[in-house]
Scaffold this motif. Structure first.
Motif, PDB file in Angstrom:
ATOM      1  N   GLU A  90       6.434  -0.575   6.783  1.00 48.04           N
ATOM      2  CA  GLU A  90       7.610  -0.774   5.938  1.00 48.04           C
ATOM      3  C   GLU A  90       7.747   0.361   4.929  1.00 48.04           C
ATOM      4  OE1 GLU A  90       7.062  -4.598   4.212  1.00 48.04           O
ATOM      5  OE2 GLU A  90       7.297  -5.688   6.103  1.00 48.04           O
ATOM      6  N   ALA A  91       6.617   0.818   4.384  1.00 52.17           N
ATOM      7  CA  ALA A  91       6.650   1.915   3.413  1.00 52.17           C
ATOM      8  C   ALA A  91       7.156   3.199   4.059  1.00 52.17           C
ATOM      9  CB  ALA A  91       5.259   2.137   2.818  1.00 52.17           C
ATOM     10  N   LEU A  92       6.753   3.458   5.301  1.00 48.17           N
ATOM     11  CA  LEU A  92       7.238   4.644   6.003  1.00 48.17           C
ATOM     12  C   LEU A  92       8.747   4.584   6.207  1.00 48.17           C
ATOM     13  CD1 LEU A  92       4.619   5.418   8.809  1.00 48.17           C
ATOM     14  CD2 LEU A  92       4.964   6.606   6.648  1.00 48.17           C
ATOM     15  N   VAL A  93       9.240   3.400   6.531  1.00 42.95           N
ATOM     16  CA  VAL A  93      10.687   3.228   6.707  1.00 42.95           C
ATOM     17  C   VAL A  93      11.413   3.557   5.400  1.00 42.95           C
ATOM     18  CG1 VAL A  93      12.525   1.548   7.132  1.00 42.95           C
ATOM     19  CG2 VAL A  93      10.477   1.551   8.573  1.00 42.95           C
ATOM     20  N   ALA A 120       1.247   0.122  18.111  1.00 47.30           N
ATOM     21  CA  ALA A 120       1.346   0.808  16.826  1.00 47.30           C
ATOM     22  C   ALA A 120       1.862   2.225  17.082  1.00 47.30           C
ATOM     23  CB  ALA A 120      -0.016   0.845  16.152  1.00 47.30           C
ATOM     24  N   SER A 121       2.599   2.771  16.142  1.00 47.61           N
ATOM     25  CA  SER A 121       3.181   4.106  16.316  1.00 47.61           C
ATOM     26  C   SER A 121       2.719   5.054  15.223  1.00 47.61           C
ATOM     27  CB  SER A 121       4.715   4.017  16.311  1.00 47.61           C
ATOM     28  OG  SER A 121       5.171   3.405  15.114  1.00 47.61           O
ATOM     29  N   ASN A 122       1.502   4.846  14.746  1.00 49.53           N
ATOM     30  CA  ASN A 122       0.990   5.659  13.644  1.00 49.53           C
ATOM     31  C   ASN A 122       0.673   7.079  14.087  1.00 49.53           C
ATOM     32  OD1 ASN A 122       0.852   3.307  11.826  1.00 49.53           O
ATOM     33  ND2 ASN A 122      -0.742   2.643  13.222  1.00 49.53           N
ATOM     34  N   ALA A 182      14.020   6.515   4.674  1.00 52.91           N
ATOM     35  CA  ALA A 182      15.352   6.165   4.176  1.00 52.91           C
ATOM     36  C   ALA A 182      15.688   6.976   2.927  1.00 52.91           C
ATOM     37  CB  ALA A 182      15.424   4.673   3.881  1.00 52.91           C
ATOM     38  N   THR A 183      14.699   7.154   2.057  1.00 47.88           N
ATOM     39  CA  THR A 183      14.911   7.956   0.839  1.00 47.88           C
ATOM     40  C   THR A 183      15.243   9.397   1.203  1.00 47.88           C
ATOM     41  OG1 THR A 183      13.383   6.571  -0.418  1.00 47.88           O
ATOM     42  CG2 THR A 183      13.862   8.754  -1.314  1.00 47.88           C
ATOM     43  N   ALA A 184      14.519   9.943   2.170  1.00 45.73           N
ATOM     44  CA  ALA A 184      14.795  11.310   2.604  1.00 45.73           C
ATOM     45  C   ALA A 184      16.202  11.425   3.194  1.00 45.73           C
ATOM     46  CB  ALA A 184      13.752  11.746   3.628  1.00 45.73           C
ATOM     47  N   THR A 185      16.594  10.412   3.951  1.00 41.14           N
ATOM     48  CA  THR A 185      17.944  10.411   4.532  1.00 41.14           C
ATOM     49  C   THR A 185      19.005  10.326   3.449  1.00 41.14           C
ATOM     50  OG1 THR A 185      17.102   9.323   6.535  1.00 41.14           O
ATOM     51  CG2 THR A 185      19.474   9.223   6.150  1.00 41.14           C
ATOM     52  N   ASP A 186      18.761   9.498   2.441  1.00 41.58           N
ATOM     53  CA  ASP A 186      19.718   9.377   1.327  1.00 41.58           C
ATOM     54  C   ASP A 186      19.859  10.709   0.591  1.00 41.58           C
ATOM     55  OD1 ASP A 186      20.081   6.737   1.962  1.00 41.58           O
ATOM     56  OD2 ASP A 186      18.733   5.962   0.423  1.00 41.58           O
ATOM     57  N   ARG A 187      18.757  11.377   0.362  1.00 43.95           N
ATOM     58  CA  ARG A 187      18.815  12.675  -0.331  1.00 43.95           C
ATOM     59  C   ARG A 187      19.559  13.693   0.524  1.00 43.95           C
ATOM     60  NH1 ARG A 187      13.283  14.545  -3.016  1.00 43.95           N
ATOM     61  NH2 ARG A 187      14.770  16.072  -3.810  1.00 43.95           N
ATOM     62  N   LEU A 188      19.376  13.615   1.826  1.00 39.38           N
ATOM     63  CA  LEU A 188      20.103  14.493   2.736  1.00 39.38           C
ATOM     64  C   LEU A 188      21.600  14.236   2.661  1.00 39.38           C
ATOM     65  CD1 LEU A 188      20.369  16.411   5.191  1.00 39.38           C
ATOM     66  CD2 LEU A 188      19.821  14.453   6.633  1.00 39.38           C
ATOM     67  N   THR A 189      21.984  12.965   2.628  1.00 37.87           N
ATOM     68  CA  THR A 189      23.407  12.595   2.570  1.00 37.87           C
ATOM     69  C   THR A 189      24.052  13.121   1.296  1.00 37.87           C
ATOM     70  OG1 THR A 189      22.948  10.588   3.853  1.00 37.87           O
ATOM     71  CG2 THR A 189      25.018  10.668   2.618  1.00 37.87           C
ATOM     72  N   VAL A 190      23.349  12.966   0.179  1.00 39.95           N
ATOM     73  CA  VAL A 190      23.873  13.454  -1.103  1.00 39.95           C
ATOM     74  C   VAL A 190      24.054  14.967  -1.066  1.00 39.95           C
ATOM     75  CG1 VAL A 190      23.325  13.743  -3.556  1.00 39.95           C
ATOM     76  CG2 VAL A 190      22.929  11.539  -2.434  1.00 39.95           C
ATOM     77  N   LEU A 191      23.077  15.663  -0.493  1.00 38.26           N
ATOM     78  CA  LEU A 191      23.146  17.115  -0.456  1.00 38.26           C
ATOM     79  C   LEU A 191      24.272  17.602   0.450  1.00 38.26           C
ATOM     80  CD1 LEU A 191      21.691  19.502  -1.698  1.00 38.26           C
ATOM     81  CD2 LEU A 191      20.184  19.555   0.281  1.00 38.26           C
ATOM     82  N   LYS A 192      24.516  16.869   1.543  1.00 40.15           N
ATOM     83  CA  LYS A 192      25.621  17.244   2.425  1.00 40.15           C
ATOM     84  C   LYS A 192      26.964  17.035   1.736  1.00 40.15           C
ATOM     85  CE  LYS A 192      23.752  16.640   7.104  1.00 40.15           C
ATOM     86  NZ  LYS A 192      23.870  15.872   8.359  1.00 40.15           N
ATOM     87  N   ALA A 193      27.059  15.967   0.945  1.00 39.72           N
ATOM     88  CA  ALA A 193      28.315  15.673   0.252  1.00 39.72           C
ATOM     89  C   ALA A 193      28.590  16.674  -0.864  1.00 39.72           C
ATOM     90  CB  ALA A 193      28.267  14.255  -0.314  1.00 39.72           C
ATOM     91  N   LYS A 194      27.503  17.178  -1.477  1.00 41.67           N
ATOM     92  CA  LYS A 194      27.649  18.144  -2.573  1.00 41.67           C
ATOM     93  C   LYS A 194      26.790  19.366  -2.286  1.00 41.67           C
ATOM     94  CE  LYS A 194      28.497  14.542  -6.039  1.00 41.67           C
ATOM     95  NZ  LYS A 194      28.055  13.959  -7.336  1.00 41.67           N
ATOM     96  N   PRO A 204       0.796  -1.204   0.000  1.00 42.61           N
ATOM     97  CA  PRO A 204       0.000   0.000   0.000  1.00 42.61           C
ATOM     98  C   PRO A 204       0.837   1.266   0.000  1.00 42.61           C
ATOM     99  CG  PRO A 204      -0.032  -1.009   2.157  1.00 42.61           C
ATOM    100  CD  PRO A 204       0.679  -1.964   1.224  1.00 42.61           C
ATOM    101  N   GLY A 205       1.868   1.279   0.855  1.00 43.23           N
ATOM    102  CA  GLY A 205       2.791   2.410   0.890  1.00 43.23           C
ATOM    103  C   GLY A 205       2.071   3.739   0.898  1.00 43.23           C
ATOM    104  N   MET A 206       2.690   4.729   0.288  1.00 43.76           N
ATOM    105  CA  MET A 206       2.118   6.057   0.257  1.00 43.76           C
ATOM    106  C   MET A 206       1.390   6.325  -1.049  1.00 43.76           C
ATOM    107  SD  MET A 206       2.933   7.091   3.155  1.00 43.76           S
ATOM    108  CE  MET A 206       2.183   8.695   2.909  1.00 43.76           C
ATOM    109  N   PHE A 207       1.426   5.401  -1.977  1.00 42.29           N
ATOM    110  CA  PHE A 207       0.896   5.705  -3.301  1.00 42.29           C
ATOM    111  C   PHE A 207      -0.132   4.685  -3.770  1.00 42.29           C
ATOM    112  CE2 PHE A 207       5.409   6.988  -3.148  1.00 42.29           C
ATOM    113  CZ  PHE A 207       5.180   8.346  -3.052  1.00 42.29           C
TER     114      PHE A 207
END
Length: 544
Positions: free
Chosen positions: A219-222, A299-301, A226-238, A20-23
């Motif tokens: 799982e979709a929230l995780v 649940a932590s919703n 994770a995607t947001a964290t990856d984008r943050l890491t890329v932006l910090k590196a560049k 189901p995720g977000m989409f």
């Protein structure tokens, strides 16, 4: 999890669909007990959960004490009524009042209220164990010579109670002990009757589907985080690779408001009613200070929804304070989000509206006087007036009552949307919980308090069931959910870079921030405990 549940209960898994995720659509089928017309005449008729405590008079629809029978076990003992309304009772008497008998079935308003509040005094699996014992032993169903007609008369009522429990509080059944008790009782009720076996199998399959969907959502929230964290890491590196802004993704305020409503309704839909009670969990002094949730997978919703509010507020502030923008561009961004907030108001999405206003009222944004001088603020002033916190948010509450009334009489899904300002909803429930004790001086459960709490939670259950009628835009959703956002310190630095410090206090703040070493841009993805809304729910009352 789903495999374990299916093996435990001895039934087949439902067909596995797309995560189901977000989409993806979050609709789920509704289970109803099916009986012949003759059986149905003998069944207790209870309404759907939707609006049950709102439209039917939540405290007037109980079986009064004089209607109780000796077969219920407690008769009039242990329960206290006022004007035919249950106001208090011992925990044991309340449990007995939940269990059906040959000529009694608890009203659904009582079932919901008690199942919601009982977890403050007894673990759900312990309550289920007691219910199973009373159903079997009290009604003498364990006797091998038990009258088959007696079992056939009781089985539909007991199965209906279990169905209501699994529909209203499915997350209780993430506990292995709950599932075992459910299996034991349903097998006893369905033995020797093909019709009841089918009912049980259908009920279990729907329950497993709900729990599987919840696991997929978590799982979709995780993955989103994770995607947001990856984008943050890329932006910090560049750091020179400046991120895209909202206007480059979509410059239509109405479309953005629709996508915000998608996120709001999806995240709301997964919040279980019991999470409001667990948020204010306190140890019961009469139960040896033992928490009812210490060994329960909660649940932590609700927490995830709070994090979303934080993220949206910081995203708005980040979009405005980006250092590459000129004053005219920043003013345009402010006006864009004002239009988005207005469309959220028109839709009935008050939570996104307040998150946007919160972001624009953050100090790094509100101090940009030269930028605000170029903004046409008339529409923003109207929105701020609607969300004015004075007189306990009187203006908002008036507008919200209008939206809920529109929702009740709406002919289209579009008009049914009501998304409350969540922090204020939590504040109301918090003060209701803090304002009255859970127990009376004689040790009785203060059920009058829990009627009121159940009424508010029941209203929320109505709002969260609305399906979003707008078409999804994956690109916009992805940006809203994963675009890196500034931390509080980085917002301040960006604000000072845009418009320099104006007084000694701002100059001192600017100097302290400039000389504190931090890697990259110092960006952050919204996590628990970040302003403007903290995760510690006991502090909500001080935030609104």
């Amino acid at each position: 999890m789903a495999k374990f549940l299916s093996e435990l209960l001895g039934c087949s898994l439902p067909d596995k669909g797309t995560s189901p995720g977000m989409f993806q659509s979050r609709s789920q089928p509704h289970l109803g007990l099916r009986h012949s017309s003759k059986q149905r005449d003998n069944m207790p008729q209870t309404p759907l959960l939707t609006g049950m405590l709102v439209s039917r008079g939540y405290n007037k629809n109980l079986y009064p004490s004089q209607n109780q029978t000796k077969e219920e076990g407690y008769g009039n003992a242990g329960l206290c009524y006022r004007d035919n309304t249950l106001v208090s009772g011992s925990l044991e008497a309340l449990i007995h009042h939940l269990v059906p008998s040959m000529d009694y079935y608890p009203d659904m308003t009582y079932s919901f209220t008690f199942l919601l509040s009982s977890r403050l005094f007894i673990h759900p699996y312990e309550l289920m164990s007691k219910v199973c014992y009373l159903c079997v032993e009290q009604q003498r169903l364990s006797d091998p010579q038990a009258d088959k007609m007696r079992i056939r008369k009781l089985a539909p009522k007991i199965l209906q109670l279990l169905q209501e429990w699994t529909e209203m509080f499915p997350y209780d059944f993430r506990d292995e002990r709950m599932m075992r008790s459910l299996k034991e009782l349903t097998q006893r009720m369905a033995s020797g009757d093909e019709l009841y076996r089918k009912v049980v199998q259908q009920m279990i399959q729907v329950l497993i589907r709900k729990l599987t969907t919840l696991s997929q959502y978590e799982e979709a929230l995780v993955k989103v985080n994770a995607t947001a964290t990856d984008r943050l890491t890329v932006l910090k590196a560049k750091p020179q690779a400046i991120q895209r802004d909202m206007l480059s993704v979509c410059n239509d305020p109405f479309t953005v408001a629709q996508q915000l409503t998608h996120i709001e309704l999806e995240r709301l839909s997964y919040i279980g009613p019991e999470e409001f009670i667990q948020a204010f969990e306190k140890k019961d002094p009469l139960d040896n200070d033992k928490s009812c949730f210490s060994d329960h997978k909660k649940a932590s919703n609700l927490e995830a929804y709070v994090e979303w509010f934080n993220r949206l507020s910081f995203l708005v502030a980040t979009e405005i304070c980006m250092p590459v923008k000129k004053k005219k561009q920043r003013a345009r961004v402010i006006e864009f989000f004002i239009d988005v907030a207005r469309e959220c108001f028109n839709i009935g999405n008050f939570n996104s509206l307040m998150a946007i206003i919160s972001g624009m009222n953050m100090s790094p944004v509100s101090r940009l006087k030269k930028t605000w001088s170029k903004v046409k603020t008339a529409k923003f002033d109207i929105l701020e007036h609607q969300m004015d916190p004075s007189s306990n948010f009187y203006n908002y509450r008036t507008a919200f009552r209008g939206a809920t009334q529109r929702s009740r009489t709406a002919n289209s899904t579009r008009e049914k949307i009501v998304i409350p300002f969540f922090s204020l909803l939590i504040k109301d429930i918090y003060f209701l919980n803090e304002g009255c004790s859970n127990r009376m001086q004689n040790g009785h459960v203060n059920f009058e308090k829990f009627w009121e709490m159940a009424k508010q939670v029941s209203e929320f259950m109505v709002w969260k069931k609305v399906e979003c009628p707008f078409e999804k835009d994956r690109k916009i959703l992805q940006y809203l959910l994963t675009a890196p956002v500034f931390s509080e310190d980085t917002l301040c630095l960006a604000s000072y870079d845009s418009e320099g410090p104006e007084n000694n206090m701002e100059k001192d703040r600017w100097k302290s921030l400039r000389y504190v070493p931090s890697p990259g841009w110092g960006l952050y993805v919204c996590t628990r405990g970040s302003a403007p809304m903290r995760q510690n729910l006991s502090h909500y009352s001080r935030m609104v």
